[in-house]
Design a protein around this motif. Structure first.
Motif: not given
Length: 681
Positions: A157, A127, A140, A94
């Motif tokens: 998220i 993400w 995403r 992420l």
């Protein structure tokens, strides 16, 4: 009359770190970084990652270098999944990019495209989030059938447990309490979205946002039914889905109107476009507005109100720390009638109500024989019903501004689930001129005859008053019909060192002077009040008659001299908080007849540090070299997947700065002094 002044600021701390000027200590890695607008956004996001989304600090890296072609830029925040040992680029899960408010998401260099390039360069990054504090975009990354990278818009998220389902439709156990300024970010984001996309002016946009907030609270209250306040990512991104969301939220709003028929008309509707409504629901749905801490909600709400409803009648809303101090000193009880006759956004009432809720919580814990986290749904509902009963019978707010009256009702509901009795009244008017509808409602609630509210001598109905009246010479009271009700509306002359009231009215009087007397008229004998006043009333030679009047009619319990920057950056008036207890007519008559006043102590203090400077910037404690101090802070966060029954918490240790604010200390010392003096409330 003896006077005590006994405030000592305890500078002893367990600080282990000092922060150089212009630097902040990063919440994740503890490194010093430049204190910039971008850093403010990043630090709030970091606290949200740990305290709301339950990510482990050890899996979060700040200023992480990513190889993008021949460049190696630094991503603001990256997160690695549990189980990987190598914090290498291919393991990044992420990425978050944080910018200052002035950077637009479409910016070619620093906008959302920058985030996409970082995500594309990390093969396992799923993400990404881009935010500037007032706008957020979540992506995403997926690989389509042709093997090409695609970016899909999402509401948010995922939390650390990776539950994508909770992003689209949160469960009660997955709702999060907001931390720091993240709720303020969300409110600003939503309001700006309505303002920019629905063509509304700021004030109508504000009230449309509040309708949606009410729907969120109503849905949280609807225990044990599943949450209906949600929008899936796919619904948000297409017109049919947006219409489905509007239909779903409109059903909740029908329940809101029935429950809060004093706030909303039966024909009110949500006036937002389906697109905007879906966006706002996506921003709010993951939070618990009922359970988020009062100060986080209060700051977010009152800043939003101040930006959109602030009037021109001397309405300078009281800082929360001063409100907390004043309410703590007055210590209102659940059985007492509490009034703010110039309630503004309702901050004083909300804080007073939450103090009373703490008292009720202890009582209910004793009745149920277990702490609140272990209550079942029925016990929690009984507690909520008790809160509503107390709010509807004992809490009152008056204000002349109809928009602020509505905002106060909403603030009360959002913060403690009880709107109280908030009326549009010019508190200074003769009571016989109040509307018959309001007098009828007040008499029903207070249990008095409907003809009892006649004049200024028949309104001693309240036990506690806490208020910050509008003040200033720019909004004087000139109406003789108003002035004649008040001793302080008359001209006073000095005779042999003693002020004497004449029969002549003044031509104009600043409203705060009349509010002193009106508040005293509102109080029952022995009732107490805390009022914010400009220092001129307490020190100007020409206003000595006001001080003489106060001493005659009230026992002065405390006088707190506030810092000159207390109301900055909007108002530089030097102010004090005066705590008074109303004397009975018998006490007044006895003192006049005996020409002797009872000797008693007065608590006096100076708040030399108020927690912010004249620009409104937060000030923190410093060491003797001028460096800001850091102390360890232990946070208890609810473990992932745990529910209220058998709560399990995880302790995290961080380092935090200490706000340089003496108001909590003043309230604490006052409590000790009050006990020593034998004051029983």
């Amino acid at each position: 009359m003896s006077v005590t002044a006994n405030i000592i600021d305890d500078e002893k701390t367990t600080s282990i770190i000092t922060i150089p000027e212009g630097k902040i200590c990063d919440y994740i890695d503890g490194k010093f970084r430049n204190d910039t607008p971008e850093e403010y956004v990043r630090q709030n996001i970091e606290k949200r990652l740990v305290n709301e989304l339950k990510y482990s600090r050890e899996r979060i890296k700040v200023e992480y270098g990513i190889k993008v072609g021949s460049r190696r830029p630094r991503a603001d925040i990256v997160i690695f999944p549990d189980g990987v040992e190598s914090f290498s680029q291919e393991n990044v899960k992420l990425i978050i990019e944080c910018k200052k408010e002035t950077v637009e998401p479409t910016n070619k260099k620093d906008g959302v495209e920058q985030l996409k390039s970082y995500m594309s360069a990390c093969p396992n990054c799923e993400w990404g989030m881009w935010t500037n504090g007032k706008y957020k975009e979540v992506l995403r990354k997926v690989i389509n059938e042709k093997g090409q990278i695609e970016f899909i818009d999402y509401n948010d998220i995922p939390s650390a447990d990776g539950s994508v389902e909770d992003i689209d439709r949160p469960k009660r156990v997955s709702l999060r309490n907001a931390v720091e300024d993240n709720l303020l970010f969300v409110f600003k984001t939503c309001h700006n979205h309505i303002y920019a996309n629905d063509g509304m002016q700021k004030q109508p946009a504000f009230f449309e946002l509040l309708k949606v907030i009410f729907c969120k609270i109503e849905d949280e209250r609807n225990i044990p039914n599943p949450l209906e306040f949600y929008v899936t990512s796919s619904e948000r991104s297409n017109p049919d889905g947006q219409l489905t969301v509007k239909k779903r939220i409109s059903k909740i709003f029908e329940r809101v109107k029935r429950r809060h028929n004093k706030i909303f008309e039966h024909n009110d509707e949500i006036g937002l476009s389906p697109r905007s409504l879906a966006y706002i629901v996506s921003e709010l749905q993951s939070y618990s507005l009922l359970n988020t801490h009062i100060d986080i909600k209060g700051k977010a709400y009152e800043e939003l109100v101040g930006a959109n409803l602030r009037g021109d009648r001397g309405e300078f809303f009281t800082p929360r720390n001063v409100m907390h101090m004043t309410v703590e000193m007055l210590s209102p009880k659940s059985t007492e009638k509490i009034l703010d006759p110039a309630c503004g956004t309702g901050g004083f009432l909300v804080i007073a109500m939450n103090n009373v809720i703490k008292e009720l919580e202890k009582q209910m814990e004793a009745v149920f024989g277990k702490p609140r986290p272990k209550w079942n749904h029925d016990e929690y509902r009984m507690f909520q019903d008790k809160i509503s009963d107390v709010a509807s019978s004992n809490f009152f707010g008056f204000d002349i501004n109809p928009d602020l009256v509505k905002a106060t009702k909403m603030n009360m509901v959002m913060n403690n689930d009880g709107s109280g009795n908030i009326f549009r009244i010019n508190s200074l008017l003769p009571p016989h001129e109040w509307s018959s509808d309001i007098k009828e409602k007040l008499s029903d609630i207070l249990g008095i005859s409907r003809s009892a509210i006649r004049n200024s001598k028949s309104i001693a109905l309240f036990d506690v008053i806490v208020t910050n009246p509008p003040f200033g010479s720019k909004i004087p009271i000139k109406d003789p019909a108003i002035l004649e009700q008040y001793d302080l509306g008359h001209i006073w002359e000095k005779n042999n060192g003693y002020w004497v009231k004449t029969s002549r009215l003044q031509s104009s009087v600043p409203p705060e002077q009349l509010f002193i007397e009106r508040c005293m008229q509102f109080l029952k004998d022995g009732g107490r009040m805390g009022i914010v006043l400009p220092d001129a009333i307490l020190g100007s030679p020409g206003l000595g008659y006001i001080r003489q009047w106060i001493i005659k009619h009230a026992k002065i319990i405390a006088s707190i001299d506030l810092h000159v920057d207390t109301f900055q950056p909007r108002n530089g008036t030097q102010t004090s908080v005066l705590v008074l207890q109303k004397k009975s007519q018998q006490e007044i008559d006895f003192e006049e007849k005996s020409r002797k006043m009872a000797d008693y102590n007065i608590f006096m203090a100076m708040a030399e540090r108020i927690g912010h400077d004249k620009r409104g910037n937060t000030l923190f404690k410093r060491d003797k070299y001028g460096n800001e101090l850091l102390v360890p802070e232990e946070n208890n966060v609810l473990a992932i997947g745990e529910i209220a029954d058998g709560t399990k918490t995880v302790k995290t240790i961080s380092k935090t700065k200490i706000r340089d604010d003496q108001t909590p200390l003043i309230a604490d010392v006052f409590k000790i002094w009050k006990q020593q003096e034998g004051i029983t409330w």
